[in-house]
Design a protein around this motif. Structure first.
Motif, PDB file in Angstrom:
ATOM      1  N   LEU A  55       0.840  -1.191   0.000  1.00  0.00           N
ATOM      2  CA  LEU A  55       0.000   0.000   0.000  1.00  0.00           C
ATOM      3  C   LEU A  55       0.879   1.247   0.000  1.00  0.00           C
ATOM      4  O   LEU A  55       1.994   1.245   0.523  1.00  0.00           O
ATOM      5  N   ASN A  56       0.374   2.296  -0.581  1.00  0.00           N
ATOM      6  CA  ASN A  56       1.117   3.550  -0.701  1.00  0.00           C
ATOM      7  C   ASN A  56       0.913   4.395   0.567  1.00  0.00           C
ATOM      8  O   ASN A  56      -0.130   5.021   0.764  1.00  0.00           O
ATOM      9  N   PHE A  57       1.923   4.399   1.394  1.00  0.00           N
ATOM     10  CA  PHE A  57       1.838   5.066   2.691  1.00  0.00           C
ATOM     11  C   PHE A  57       1.463   6.540   2.560  1.00  0.00           C
ATOM     12  O   PHE A  57       0.547   7.043   3.219  1.00  0.00           O
ATOM     13  N   ARG A  58       2.164   7.237   1.670  1.00  0.00           N
ATOM     14  CA  ARG A  58       1.915   8.682   1.537  1.00  0.00           C
ATOM     15  C   ARG A  58       0.507   8.974   1.041  1.00  0.00           C
ATOM     16  O   ARG A  58      -0.126   9.940   1.473  1.00  0.00           O
ATOM     17  N   ALA A  59       0.030   8.127   0.121  1.00  0.00           N
ATOM     18  CA  ALA A  59      -1.322   8.343  -0.390  1.00  0.00           C
ATOM     19  C   ALA A  59      -2.350   8.142   0.721  1.00  0.00           C
ATOM     20  O   ALA A  59      -3.333   8.881   0.818  1.00  0.00           O
ATOM     21  N   LEU A  60      -2.093   7.147   1.578  1.00  0.00           N
ATOM     22  CA  LEU A  60      -3.035   6.893   2.668  1.00  0.00           C
ATOM     23  C   LEU A  60      -2.995   8.020   3.699  1.00  0.00           C
ATOM     24  O   LEU A  60      -4.028   8.439   4.213  1.00  0.00           O
ATOM     25  N   LYS A  61      -1.796   8.516   3.990  1.00  0.00           N
ATOM     26  CA  LYS A  61      -1.692   9.645   4.924  1.00  0.00           C
ATOM     27  C   LYS A  61      -2.439  10.853   4.352  1.00  0.00           C
ATOM     28  O   LYS A  61      -3.145  11.569   5.054  1.00  0.00           O
ATOM     29  N   SER A  62      -2.256  11.033   3.072  1.00  0.00           N
ATOM     30  CA  SER A  62      -2.891  12.165   2.412  1.00  0.00           C
ATOM     31  C   SER A  62      -4.412  12.021   2.424  1.00  0.00           C
ATOM     32  O   SER A  62      -5.140  12.982   2.676  1.00  0.00           O
ATOM     33  N   ALA A  63      -4.894  10.798   2.182  1.00  0.00           N
ATOM     34  CA  ALA A  63      -6.341  10.554   2.246  1.00  0.00           C
ATOM     35  C   ALA A  63      -6.851  10.838   3.660  1.00  0.00           C
ATOM     36  O   ALA A  63      -7.932  11.394   3.839  1.00  0.00           O
ATOM     37  N   ASP A  64      -6.053  10.467   4.633  1.00  0.00           N
ATOM     38  CA  ASP A  64      -6.432  10.690   6.026  1.00  0.00           C
ATOM     39  C   ASP A  64      -6.512  12.189   6.331  1.00  0.00           C
ATOM     40  O   ASP A  64      -7.398  12.650   7.053  1.00  0.00           O
ATOM     41  N   ASN A  65      -5.591  12.919   5.731  1.00  0.00           N
ATOM     42  CA  ASN A  65      -5.571  14.379   5.880  1.00  0.00           C
ATOM     43  C   ASN A  65      -6.829  15.000   5.261  1.00  0.00           C
ATOM     44  O   ASN A  65      -7.492  15.850   5.869  1.00  0.00           O
ATOM     45  N   VAL A  66      -7.146  14.548   4.067  1.00  0.00           N
ATOM     46  CA  VAL A  66      -8.368  15.014   3.397  1.00  0.00           C
ATOM     47  C   VAL A  66      -9.581  14.682   4.262  1.00  0.00           C
ATOM     48  O   VAL A  66     -10.482  15.493   4.454  1.00  0.00           O
ATOM     49  N   ARG A  67      -9.555  13.471   4.813  1.00  0.00           N
ATOM     50  CA  ARG A  67     -10.677  13.025   5.635  1.00  0.00           C
ATOM     51  C   ARG A  67     -10.889  13.968   6.829  1.00  0.00           C
ATOM     52  O   ARG A  67     -12.021  14.341   7.141  1.00  0.00           O
ATOM     53  N   SER A  68      -9.797  14.355   7.481  1.00  0.00           N
ATOM     54  CA  SER A  68      -9.924  15.256   8.631  1.00  0.00           C
ATOM     55  C   SER A  68     -10.544  16.581   8.220  1.00  0.00           C
ATOM     56  O   SER A  68     -11.397  17.138   8.919  1.00  0.00           O
ATOM     57  N   GLN A  69     -10.105  17.095   7.083  1.00  0.00           N
ATOM     58  CA  GLN A  69     -10.645  18.379   6.632  1.00  0.00           C
ATOM     59  C   GLN A  69     -12.141  18.254   6.339  1.00  0.00           C
ATOM     60  O   GLN A  69     -12.933  19.109   6.752  1.00  0.00           O
ATOM     61  N   LEU A  70     -12.515  17.188   5.633  1.00  0.00           N
ATOM     62  CA  LEU A  70     -13.925  17.009   5.291  1.00  0.00           C
ATOM     63  C   LEU A  70     -14.765  16.779   6.553  1.00  0.00           C
ATOM     64  O   LEU A  70     -15.900  17.244   6.638  1.00  0.00           O
TER      65      LEU A  70
END
Length: 741
Positions: A574-589
């Motif tokens: 799995l792409n660690f950075r992509a998942l962290k980034s998705a998590d970041n987006v999730r927090s904002q949303l």
DNA sequence: GAGCACTGC
């Protein structure tokens, strides 16, 4: 939208009280009041009148002992940088610029790379406009986040201030500004979002739109918006900066605004064409590179290819060459070329293989030779079948010029165009079509409506989109319930526009609360946003039989259960950075949902798989994507709903049985038509969730229509519609059906 | 069983 609205509100309040002159913090309180500066003639800005300063005055202040904005002595470093700044081409035009901006509300500025416009013009404005006196700021927009950050950093150094204080930047996820900020670099998308809540952009006394030649969607909308705002705010100054020669178009658009031209600091570039058209441009490019290496003087080579696939072909290594795709080796391209392999031998040579990103947004020193095959991958939109796709297309003359210009940054260079001169003259279009003519406009229309533009037909676009594309966007937003039948924005539409998401995703997220599964849909939406990096990675152990959206949910859950561990990601492909980034987006949303009172709910988890957990999620997905549905025909082909395009499931899909109806996230146009990221849905949901779209009178003839008709008939006669279609029968031999494909 | 220019909120 950045971290906290509360923080912003406080900041705005602080700025809305410009009682004190912030430049005079060293003086006793009574002298600090606006207008009080005149009483202290020793202050460097004492004689400055906003909007009526001279270059000489400003330079004197810059040459002084004390920084007028911090009241601290200038550093040695500052003075050293100042020397360099004075040598920039734009410096000779400082007074000319001031004269123009004093007498005009809008100024167009054309400056090639190396002219210094991005760093200097905003500072010229700071000294002239003195925004902090008015409790306002100057904004300078950039199409890309990295540019906003790095330019702000540079300008903070040039002005000898701490980044985030007098000079700052504001991009998604990172607001690096403060109540002291008078010059703010930001992404154009960020300014656009701000305009949705502050239609007159009242926090700013001047707005600089940089890189306007890029013609991004956001820049185009902002330019239209500026035309509206200047009618209502005669105190607002606007500077539009561009790198192309096509300035006449900008001038005309802004009611014949005056033009200032700043030459760049460049060297001549010799252009070579091929005598005959090349059939294989990749082969020709490699051949040309080899020839340059054999016969030309030292100097690095920049080669423009269309994509990653191409660039693998360019990865030859011979005689001290290094070849790296830009995306893969962002650091290495700035390293020096390798030394000669044998003492006294031919010097090594660096070959940078790049997509069109190197055309404008990336400066690499040492490039002397450019190889330009004349193609790039471009987004195109087909409103007839409502599909956006990427197409390898010939570049424009303007792009070709940009590309060749890259050879002359450090010394005279050469550009090898792998097409004939005749083709350049006769076949290439003048400038690349702006993005707004090549895009699905769903988001654009929603944004314009949110900005209070009621009459879209008469909105003054620099390049008006095709009416059919506009109709498609209005239709989409109407079916989603964002616009009513009169084209007026609904409360739902207003809420949707507050989310930085495609309209379908925004709808899906908001509606998910009604299906009791907003926590889960929030995850899926965040993961989809990062789909390019994350979606394909949903490997076997995370796949969900009913569809890829649910697999994404599994991946995210597993990632969180593993404490977001980097090694765990590696072990599971799995792409660690992509998942962290998705998590970041999730927090904002998530913050946005909390702010707008969209309930965060989950259905009972333990009752899977029979319980409502996944069904609820799939229904919520349907609420956003009911227009992107495909029906499997008896021939096993899928046909998209209404448009009747023949499509196949993308091989990456984890759907493990024949699914009669699927929603899809993406339509991929390559040699075949694929639908990617799909999840099975039920026909009855479609009818129930989107009755307006599934009005069968609007359907062309197809199997799917007949299935829906039967279902409606059955419902009318009072029977349960649960065993509609043929899905129950086919599910039993689902694995076989998959294999048959 | 295929392939993904780039960017942004």
């Amino acid at each position: 939208m950045s971290d906290s609205r509360e923080k912003k509100r406080q900041k705005q309040e602080a700025e809305a009280a410009p009682k004190e002159n912030p430049y005079l913090a060293h003086l006793p309180a009574e002298e600090r009041l606006v207008g009080g500066a005149a009483s202290n003639e020793s202050h460097p800005l004492a004689s400055f009148v906003s909007g009526a300063t001279t270059a000489e005055q400003a330079e004197k202040a810059e040459d002084g002992i004390v920084n007028p904005f911090t009241n601290k002595p200038f550093s040695d470093r500052y003075r050293k940088i100042l020397q360099g700044r004075r040598k920039l081409p734009v410096n000779r035009h400082r007074q000319e610029f001031l004269d123009l901006i004093h007498n005009n509300q809008v100024v167009i500025l054309v400056g090639e790379t190396g002219s210094g416009k991005t760093t200097q013009i905003p500072q010229y404005l700071v000294f002239d406009d003195l925004p902090a006196f008015k409790g306002r700021k100057i904004a300078c927009t950039q199409p890309r986040r990295l540019a906003a950050m790095s330019v702000a950093q540079r300008v903070a150094e040039e002005m000898d201030v701490v980044l985030s204080q007098e000079v700052g930047y504001n991009i998604r996820f990172e607001d690096c500004t403060s109540a002291n900020t008078m010059l703010q670099y930001m992404t154009d998308g960020m300014l656009l979002r701000e305009a949705m809540n502050d239609p007159l952009l009242s926090r700013y006394s001047a707005i600089i739109l940089d890189e306007a030649h890029d013609r991004t969607l956001s820049t185009d909308i902002l330019m239209g918006l500026m035309k509206e705002i200047i009618k209502k705010r005669d105190d607002l100054k606007v500077v539009v900066m561009s790198a192309t020669l096509d300035a006449g178009k900008f001038q005309k658009y802004f009611n014949d605004a005056p033009l200032m031209n700043v030459p760049g600091r460049t060297f001549p570039v010799e252009i070579y064409y091929t005598p005959e058209p090349e059939s294989d441009y990749l082969e020709a490019a490699i051949f040309t590179a080899a020839q340059i290496h054999r016969t030309e003087d030292a100097g690095d080579i920049l080669m423009f290819l269309t994509g990653e696939e191409d660039q693998d072909g360019g990865g030859t290594d011979a005689g001290g060459w290094t070849s790296q795709g830009v995306a893969l080796a962002q650091k290495r391209i700035y390293e020096d070329a390798p030394p000669p392999k044998t003492p006294g031998g031919r010097p090594g040579r660096k070959i940078v293989v790049s997509t069109n990103i190197a055309e404008t947004s990336l400066t690499i020193d040492g490039i002397v030779y450019v190889i330009d095959p004349g193609f790039s991958k471009q987004k195109v939109y087909n409103p007839r079948i409502r599909v956006e796709s990427l197409l390898v297309s010939p570049i424009s003359k303007a792009s070709a010029q940009q590309r060749s210009g890259r050879a002359g940054r450090t010394r005279p260079g050469k550009c090898f165009r792998l097409y004939t001169e005749n083709a350049f003259m006769k076949e290439l279009i003048e400038t690349t079509y702006p993005e707004i003519l090549r895009s699905n406009l769903g988001t654009v229309v929603l944004q314009l409506k949110k900005l209070g533009i009621d009459d879209l037909v008469h909105f003054d676009f620099m390049d008006p989109p095709a009416p059919e594309t506009m109709m498609r966007a209005l239709e989409l937003l109407n079916y989603l319930g964002a616009l009513d039948d009169d084209g007026e924005m609904t409360p739902l539409g207003r809420l949707m526009a507050d989310f930085p998401l495609d309209p379908q995703l925004a709808k899906m997220l908001i509606e998910s609360a009604r299906y009791g599964c907003s926590n889960e849909v929030l995850t899926i939406v965040s993961m989809l946003n990062e789909h390019r990096k994350a979606a394909d990675e949903a490997k076997a152990q995370f796949s969900h039989p009913d569809g890829d959206h649910l697999s994404l949910l599994n991946v995210y859950h597993a990632f969180k259960s593993a404490n977001e561990d980097q090694k765990w990601c590696f072990d599971n492909f799995l792409n660690f950075r992509a998942l962290k980034s998705a998590d970041n987006v999730r927090s904002q949303l998530k913050r946005l949902m909390e702010r707008w009172d969209v309930d965060l709910l989950s259905l009972p988890f333990d009752e899977r798989p029979k319980g409502p957990y996944y069904t609820g999620i799939r229904k919520a997905l349907t609420a956003g994507y009911f227009m992107q549905v495909a029906h499997q025909e008896r021939s096993n082909n899928y046909l998209t709903v209404k448009d009747n395009q023949v499509v196949r499931l993308h091989p990456s899909s984890c759907l493990d049985h024949a699914a009669e109806w699927v929603i899809y996230n993406e339509f991929v146009l390559t040699n075949q038509n694929y639908i990617r990221t799909v999840t099975e849905v039920k026909a009855e949901w479609l009818l129930e969730i989107a009755p307006a779209f599934y009005d069968l009178d609007t359907f062309p003839n197809c199997e799917g229509k007949r299935v829906l008709e039967k279902l409606i008939m059955r419902k009318k006669s009072g029977r349960s519609g649960r065993d509609e279609g043929r899905s129950d029968r086919d599910r039993k031999d689902g694995k076989d059906s998959k294999r048959r494909r």
